[in-house]
Design an enzyme around this catalytic site. Structure first.
Site, mmCIF file in Angstrom:
data_model
loop_
_atom_site.group_PDB
_atom_site.id
_atom_site.type_symbol
_atom_site.label_atom_id
_atom_site.label_comp_id
_atom_site.label_asym_id
_atom_site.label_seq_id
_atom_site.Cartn_x
_atom_site.Cartn_y
_atom_site.Cartn_z
ATOM 1 N N ASP A 20 0.856 -1.195 0.000
ATOM 2 C CA ASP A 20 0.000 0.000 0.000
ATOM 3 C C ASP A 20 0.889 1.241 0.000
ATOM 4 O OD1 ASP A 20 -2.080 1.811 0.320
ATOM 5 O OD2 ASP A 20 -2.117 1.569 2.514
ATOM 6 N N ASN A 22 -0.758 4.601 -0.176
ATOM 7 C CA ASN A 22 -1.489 5.815 0.223
ATOM 8 C C ASN A 22 -2.216 5.690 1.556
ATOM 9 O OD1 ASN A 22 -3.448 4.076 -0.564
ATOM 10 N ND2 ASN A 22 -4.545 5.500 -1.902
ATOM 11 N N ASP A 24 -4.454 3.639 2.691
ATOM 12 C CA ASP A 24 -5.840 3.164 2.837
ATOM 13 C C ASP A 24 -5.907 1.685 3.219
ATOM 14 O OD1 ASP A 24 -5.118 1.946 0.477
ATOM 15 O OD2 ASP A 24 -6.785 2.733 -0.716
ATOM 16 N N ASP A 28 -1.627 -1.343 -3.876
ATOM 17 C CA ASP A 28 -1.990 -0.605 -5.087
ATOM 18 C C ASP A 28 -0.886 -0.709 -6.143
ATOM 19 O OD1 ASP A 28 -0.120 1.276 -3.923
ATOM 20 O OD2 ASP A 28 -1.798 2.057 -2.734
ATOM 21 N N ASP A 97 -5.122 -11.239 -15.316
ATOM 22 C CA ASP A 97 -6.139 -12.252 -15.114
ATOM 23 C C ASP A 97 -7.290 -11.993 -16.072
ATOM 24 O OD1 ASP A 97 -7.256 -14.426 -13.361
ATOM 25 O OD2 ASP A 97 -5.769 -13.590 -11.996
ATOM 26 N N ASP A 220 -8.950 -17.491 -15.869
ATOM 27 C CA ASP A 220 -9.662 -17.994 -14.692
ATOM 28 C C ASP A 220 -10.672 -19.081 -15.072
ATOM 29 O OD1 ASP A 220 -10.109 -17.339 -11.764
ATOM 30 O OD2 ASP A 220 -12.162 -17.068 -12.475
ATOM 31 N N GLU A 273 -6.380 -21.667 -15.878
ATOM 32 C CA GLU A 273 -6.690 -22.338 -14.624
ATOM 33 C C GLU A 273 -7.784 -23.342 -14.958
ATOM 34 O OE1 GLU A 273 -8.331 -21.581 -10.112
ATOM 35 O OE2 GLU A 273 -9.344 -20.734 -11.849
ATOM 36 N N HIS A 342 -3.047 -17.490 -4.786
ATOM 37 C CA HIS A 342 -3.925 -16.749 -3.875
ATOM 38 C C HIS A 342 -5.103 -17.574 -3.362
ATOM 39 C CE1 HIS A 342 -5.847 -16.766 -7.714
ATOM 40 N NE2 HIS A 342 -6.952 -16.263 -7.195
ATOM 41 N N ASP A 343 -5.242 -18.793 -3.851
ATOM 42 C CA ASP A 343 -6.345 -19.654 -3.408
ATOM 43 C C ASP A 343 -5.880 -20.756 -2.462
ATOM 44 O OD1 ASP A 343 -8.217 -18.345 -5.037
ATOM 45 O OD2 ASP A 343 -7.936 -19.742 -6.712
HETATM 46 O O1 ISL Z 1 -10.294 -22.138 -4.039
HETATM 47 C C1 ISL Z 1 -10.180 -23.086 -4.770
HETATM 48 C C2 ISL Z 1 -9.114 -24.044 -4.563
HETATM 49 O O2 ISL Z 1 -9.245 -24.725 -3.411
HETATM 50 C C3 ISL Z 1 -11.060 -23.335 -5.925
HETATM 51 O O3 ISL Z 1 -12.274 -23.891 -5.637
HETATM 52 C C4 ISL Z 1 -11.225 -22.048 -6.693
HETATM 53 O O4 ISL Z 1 -12.389 -21.421 -6.371
HETATM 54 C C5 ISL Z 1 -11.185 -22.383 -8.138
HETATM 55 O O5 ISL Z 1 -9.899 -22.863 -8.351
HETATM 56 C C6 ISL Z 1 -11.444 -21.180 -9.012
HETATM 57 O O6 ISL Z 1 -10.575 -20.128 -8.708
HETATM 58 C C7 ISL Z 1 -10.591 -18.978 -9.481
HETATM 59 O O7 ISL Z 1 -11.890 -18.503 -9.753
HETATM 60 C C8 ISL Z 1 -12.642 -18.048 -8.643
HETATM 61 C C9 ISL Z 1 -11.860 -17.098 -7.742
HETATM 62 O O8 ISL Z 1 -12.551 -16.926 -6.542
HETATM 63 C C10 ISL Z 1 -10.477 -17.611 -7.459
HETATM 64 O O9 ISL Z 1 -9.757 -16.689 -6.693
HETATM 65 C C11 ISL Z 1 -9.829 -17.884 -8.785
HETATM 66 O O10 ISL Z 1 -8.486 -18.250 -8.660
HETATM 67 C C12 ISL Z 1 -13.849 -17.360 -9.205
HETATM 68 O O11 ISL Z 1 -13.446 -16.385 -10.129
HETATM 69 CA CA CA Z 2 -3.621 1.857 -1.305
#
Ligand code: ISL
Ligand code: CA
Length: 583
Positions: A20, A22, A24, A28, A97, A220, A273, A342-343
């Protein structure tokens, strides 16, 4: 001829949690600019930027309300253009993405499509309730987690499908008197890929970003775009209905069209993905001859510590992980390799040991990631061994999926303690806590209140201290990334599994008669490398030629090892010159 996207390391940035600038509390784009030099120094060749588009953030940007804009909380379009050009100056490419299975319900397309007579109606999947349009049933829908369960609705949903996030996947819209399909959160309505106009819109969005200098897309949930039918699905514990939309021919066709009509006209690549993908369906999605995707993310190796769904964890067993990895290494010519995103929970907490062997096991995972055949993808914070969150309750969790599942589990009368254990082990927020830059308040991430709590271990796990420390995980990543960049064997050699045991994974990479042997001990105990696999230096003492031969045999060790004695220390990882066939 190798492609540039096969030779570079890809680093995923989850912008909300990166830096970050700024105050908040939200990362960013200027925050990314701030750290470009460090990324370059680490050896990053491509950045995958998670969504920065305008979004109501029901799913942190994976619910897009404007595909051609930048969310004001992340900055402006000129910030984005500056990021692209500053990255380019450093020879770093950026992929974005591409979330095209669904949009946000606040996207103007969806808002208009709620009107039955709108030309946008057919952009989404609208259906009347099962009992027909006019007949109003008095029955409330009793789904375990129905968003509609608290109120009476007029009809039953059009089919029995269930969503990825543990909700119903049909939402009733009062305005038009019909239901819309959403395979994710109800604020993420699925686009209707039977409509050729949707395809045209997406093509033009892709060109918009490619023309700005983007080098490709991470696509995605790309293998579920086309819903062949909306018939009831075979009942399953999770994702009833999936057989009607998983990797359908319609999706293959869309991918080929996007490739032919858009992507082929740019120097770019895609990584899809692809959920629930098998080696067979994976091959069909990324086989070069079929001209669909360039690479895919598979999930099998990430499912080796769970029963059926990720909320039911089983004890981690490195042998299962290794088997899944080896299977995919063998199945595809080129894999998109990853241990984090990130998942997913943090790899050191999940596949390593985040207490006693924290540094050793994080380095072992680094060696694993960077010695597989394929393009390596890493996630922000992985290079300093960031661990799972230290939250203590649901009030600290932000992720929509976690909240849905927690509610569902409550409805199913799962006790609170177990519910929390499920969330703690598997929540996506484990990966999303802000990057720990230094040991100042809020880990140097923000001067304000961070949008998601920062792990208190930032005082000892942080970038600043590891940048200075030659023995740090970050330094290890840097040297491994360089080692890979300079090794044709690691980049292009074949992969051959040699030993897969409960806690031992040994494999060989080979190119033009030269080979490297990688040995990984996934346990807190000393392990022997099986006899015959490789001679150890100790046996060769006194044998001049062998000593000469063994000189420089250890290419890399996470123990600063100089002599190989046939043993692996706890979480020791080694790269050795020469495989069994050359001994
Ligand atoms: O979280 C997961 C893995 O354990 C999956 O069920 C995930 O939701 C799936 O892989 C889809 O992920 C992608 O699409 C989702 C989004 O929430 C995720 O962050 C993204 O990576 C819906 O757009
Ligand atoms: Ca920020």
């Amino acid at each position: 001829m190798a492609k540039w996207w096969q030779e570079r390391l890809i680093y995923q940035i989850y912008p909300r949690s990166f830096q970050d600038t700024n105050g908040d509390g939200i990362g960013d784009i200027p925050g990314i600019l701030m750290h470009l030099d460090e990324l370059k120094e680490l050896g990053v060749g491509i950045i995958w930027l998670s969504p920065v588009y305008p979004s109501p953030n029901a799913d942190n940007g994976y619910d897009i309300s404007d595909y051609r804009g930048i969310h004001p909380e992340y900055g402006t379009m000129s910030d984005m253009e500056l990021l692209i050009s500053e990255a380019e100056k450093r020879d770093i490419k950026i992929i974005m993405d591409l979330v095209i299975n669904h949009t946000s319900d606040e996207h103007p397309w969806f808002q208009q499509s709620r009107d039955k007579s709108s030309p946008y109606r057919d952009y989404y999947i609208w259906r009347p309730g099962k009992q027909g349009n006019s007949k109003r049933s008095k029955e409330a829908i009793s789904s375990p987690l129905g968003s509609s369960s608290s109120r009476e609705v007029s009809k039953y949903p059009p089919n029995n499908w269930t969503s990825f996030f543990g909700e119903d996947c049909w939402e009733y819209d009062e305005k038009s008197g019909e239901y819309y399909l959403h395979l994710f959160a109800k604020k993420q309505p699925d686009l209707n890929w039977h409509n050729p106009k949707v395809l045209e819109e997406i093509k033009s969005i892709m060109r918009f970003w490619l023309d700005k200098g983007i080098a490709g897309f991470r696509c995605d949930v790309i293998n579920i775009l086309y819903k062949t039918s909306l018939d009831d699905g075979v009942k399953r514990l999770a994702l009833t209905g999936i057989e009607h939309y998983l990797s359908q021919e319609g999706t293959h066709e869309i991918l080929r069209t996007l490739r032919r009509e858009v992507l082929d006209h740019y120097d770019c690549f895609t990584v899809g993905e692809t959920v629930f993908v098998t080696p067979q369906s994976g091959k069909e999605l990324c086989d070069e001859g079929r001209r669909e995707l360039n690479m895919i993310f598979s999930f099998e190796h990430m499912e080796t510590d769970q029963f059926y769904v990720k909320w039911f964890k089983r004890r981690f067993h490195a042998g299962r992980l290794a088997e899944a990895i080896a299977r995919w290494q063998g199945a595809l010519d080129w894999n998109a390799n990853y241990l984090e995103n990130h998942d997913q929970p943090r790899s050191v907490s999940r596949f390593g040991n985040d207490s006693h062997y924290w540094a050793e096991s994080a380095k072992l995972l680094c060696i694993l990631l960077l010695t597989l055949r394929g393009t390596p993808f890493m996630f922000q914070g992985q290079e300093i061994g960031m661990t799972n969150f230290d939250f203590t309750g649901m009030d600290q969790i932000q992720d929509v999926e976690s909240h849905n599942i927690y509610r569902l589990a409550k409805k199913l009368l799962i006790p609170a303690g177990i519910r929390w254990r499920m969330i703690r082990a598997s929540s996506r927020d484990n990966a999303r806590t802000p990057v720990q830059w230094n040991d100042s308040p809020n880990a140097g991430f923000t001067t304000g209140v961070p949008w998601l709590g920062i792990n208190r271990n930032y005082t000892h796990i942080n970038m600043a201290s590891q940048m200075k420390e030659p023995g740090s995980i970050r330094s290890f990543y840097k040297s491994m990334i360089a080692l890979r960049a300079n090794s044709d064997i690691l980049k292009h050699g074949s992969f051959k599994p040699l030993v897969i045991k409960k806690q031992l994974f040994i494999y060989e990479r080979e190119l033009d008669g030269q080979s490297l042997l990688i040995a990984l001990n996934f346990s807190g105990r000393t392990r022997k490398i099986p006899r015959g696999l490789i001679e150890d230096d100790r046996n060769n003492v006194g044998n001049t030629s062998a000593v000469v031969k063994n000189d420089g045999r250890i290419i890399k060790s996470n123990y600063h090892r100089k002599v190989f004695d046939g043993l692996l220390q706890p979480y020791e990882a080694l790269i050795l010159k020469g495989g069994p066939s050359h001994d």
